[in-house]
Design a protein around this motif. Sequence first.
Motif, PDB file in Angstrom:
ATOM      1  N   GLU A   6      36.044  37.575  30.221  1.00 55.79           N
ATOM      2  CA  GLU A   6      37.721  36.959  31.034  1.00 55.79           C
ATOM      3  C   GLU A   6      38.141  37.880  31.858  1.00 55.79           C
ATOM      4  OE1 GLU A   6      38.036  36.757  26.983  1.00 55.79           O
ATOM      5  OE2 GLU A   6      37.647  38.307  27.742  1.00 55.79           O
ATOM      6  N   SER A   7      38.499  36.807  33.027  1.00 55.89           N
ATOM      7  CA  SER A   7      38.447  37.942  34.272  1.00 55.89           C
ATOM      8  C   SER A   7      40.624  36.617  34.447  1.00 55.89           C
ATOM      9  CB  SER A   7      37.833  37.807  35.047  1.00 55.89           C
ATOM     10  OG  SER A   7      37.497  36.452  36.141  1.00 55.89           O
ATOM     11  N   GLY A   8      40.467  37.876  35.694  1.00 58.77           N
ATOM     12  CA  GLY A   8      41.655  36.204  36.399  1.00 58.77           C
ATOM     13  C   GLY A   8      43.529  37.134  36.042  1.00 58.77           C
ATOM     14  N   GLY A   9      43.106  37.841  34.753  1.00 63.38           N
ATOM     15  CA  GLY A   9      44.541  38.043  34.746  1.00 63.38           C
ATOM     16  C   GLY A   9      45.331  39.028  35.515  1.00 63.38           C
ATOM     17  N   GLY A  10      46.807  39.385  35.172  1.00 61.12           N
ATOM     18  CA  GLY A  10      47.491  40.170  35.540  1.00 61.12           C
ATOM     19  C   GLY A  10      48.828  40.111  35.916  1.00 61.12           C
TER      20      GLY A  10
END
Length: 124
Positions: A6-10
Motif C-alpha cells: 500500500e501507498s498514499g497515506g499521510g
Amino acid sequence: QVHLVESGGGLIQHGGSLRLSCAASGHTFSSYAMGWFRQAPGKEREFVANINWSGSTTYYADSVKGRFTISRDNAKNTVYLQMNGLKPEDTAVYYCAAATAKYSGALPGEYDYWGQGTQVTVSS
C-alpha cells in the motif's frame, strides 16, 4: 503467493482527499477480488470497501458510502481507494487485501493476502 504494498497515506485536514494505492505482485491479480480494511488504535479491523475481479461490482461500508471509491486497474496490478470528505474518524491504518476468489465479502477471514498497511491521519 501474492505480495501487496500500500501507498498514499499521510496527514490530511478534515474535508480533504487522499488516494491510496495497492500494488500487487503475481500473475493472478486480475482473477482475485480485492478489499480495503482499516484499523484504528484500540479497535477491531473493519471493512471499508471491496471490488470484484473485473471491477464491475463494488461494495462499501455505510460509514464511507458516498465519500470513498474503490477501483482497480488489472493491467497495472493495482487497486485504489479514493477518499474524499475525510473526517477525523477515518483516521486508521488502511490495509488492502486479496481474496483468491472472483467475489468477496466484508469479513477479514475471506481474504488470503494482506499488505503491511498505510497510515491515514485526519486532523480536525
